[in-house]
Design a protein around this motif. Structure first.
Motif, short mmCIF file in Angstrom:
data_model
loop_
_atom_site.label_atom_id
_atom_site.label_comp_id
_atom_site.label_asym_id
_atom_site.label_seq_id
_atom_site.Cartn_x
_atom_site.Cartn_y
_atom_site.Cartn_z
N HIS A 30 -63.13 55.57 -14.26
CA HIS A 30 -61.59 55.83 -13.67
C HIS A 30 -60.80 56.18 -14.17
O HIS A 30 -59.58 55.72 -15.07
CB HIS A 30 -61.37 55.57 -12.33
N PRO A 31 -60.99 56.90 -15.45
CA PRO A 31 -60.11 57.27 -16.86
C PRO A 31 -58.44 57.41 -16.21
O PRO A 31 -57.12 56.91 -16.78
CB PRO A 31 -60.42 57.43 -18.25
N LYS A 32 -58.60 58.01 -15.40
CA LYS A 32 -56.95 58.93 -15.27
C LYS A 32 -55.67 57.51 -14.18
O LYS A 32 -54.77 57.60 -14.23
CB LYS A 32 -57.21 60.09 -14.17
N GLU A 33 -56.79 56.82 -13.85
CA GLU A 33 -55.97 55.40 -13.30
C GLU A 33 -55.89 54.36 -14.12
O GLU A 33 -54.53 53.38 -13.65
CB GLU A 33 -56.62 55.28 -11.38
N SER A 34 -56.25 54.08 -14.78
CA SER A 34 -56.60 53.66 -15.23
C SER A 34 -55.17 52.42 -16.94
O SER A 34 -55.04 51.99 -16.98
CB SER A 34 -57.52 51.96 -16.24
N PRO A 35 -54.25 53.88 -17.48
CA PRO A 35 -54.22 54.01 -18.43
C PRO A 35 -52.58 52.98 -18.23
O PRO A 35 -52.52 52.22 -19.35
CB PRO A 35 -53.36 55.05 -19.30
N LYS A 36 -51.91 53.24 -18.33
CA LYS A 36 -50.48 52.18 -17.80
C LYS A 36 -50.60 50.93 -17.61
O LYS A 36 -50.32 50.04 -17.55
CB LYS A 36 -50.18 52.65 -16.11
N PRO A 37 -51.80 50.77 -16.90
CA PRO A 37 -52.26 49.22 -16.37
C PRO A 37 -52.26 48.45 -17.34
O PRO A 37 -52.43 47.08 -17.88
CB PRO A 37 -53.03 48.83 -15.48
N VAL A 38 -53.51 49.17 -17.90
CA VAL A 38 -54.38 48.63 -19.07
C VAL A 38 -53.25 48.23 -19.92
O VAL A 38 -53.39 47.34 -20.77
CB VAL A 38 -55.15 49.10 -19.38
N ILE A 39 -52.11 49.50 -20.37
CA ILE A 39 -51.31 49.13 -21.15
C ILE A 39 -50.19 47.93 -21.28
O ILE A 39 -50.03 47.47 -22.04
CB ILE A 39 -50.06 50.25 -21.75
N LEU A 40 -49.99 48.07 -20.09
CA LEU A 40 -48.93 46.39 -19.32
C LEU A 40 -49.78 45.34 -19.51
O LEU A 40 -49.26 44.13 -20.28
CB LEU A 40 -48.97 46.20 -18.09
N MET A 41 -50.97 45.24 -19.11
CA MET A 41 -51.98 44.17 -19.99
C MET A 41 -52.00 43.72 -21.84
O MET A 41 -52.34 42.43 -21.58
CB MET A 41 -53.65 44.40 -19.35
#
Length: 70
Positions: free
Chosen positions: A49-60
């Motif tokens: 699910h690449p469209k849904e995950s960039p922002k949360p992953v950056i936060l992590m």
């Protein structure tokens, strides 16, 4: 100063984890439960699910960087 870095890191990491888990639950109950109970499952979720995950992953990643700096 050290305490602020650790607390900030935990806040950012926790926020990212919570957001990506909520998005996983929106995809399906199975993804949501898997991400909640087995955090390494977040990696396959990010790939599928690449469209849904960039922002949360950056936060992590920011949270992890804060904790490494501390």
């Amino acid at each position: 100063m050290l305490t602020l870095l650790v607390m900030g890191g935990l806040f950012f990491f926790g926020s990212g984890f919570l957001i990506i888990t909520m998005k996983a639950f929106r995809s399906s109950i199975a993804w949501g439960l898997s991400c909640l109970l087995l955090p390494p499952v977040i990696i396959p979720y990010m790939v599928t699910h690449p469209k849904e995950s960039p922002k949360p992953v950056i936060l992590m990643l920011v949270g992890t960087a804060f904790n490494v700096l501390a």
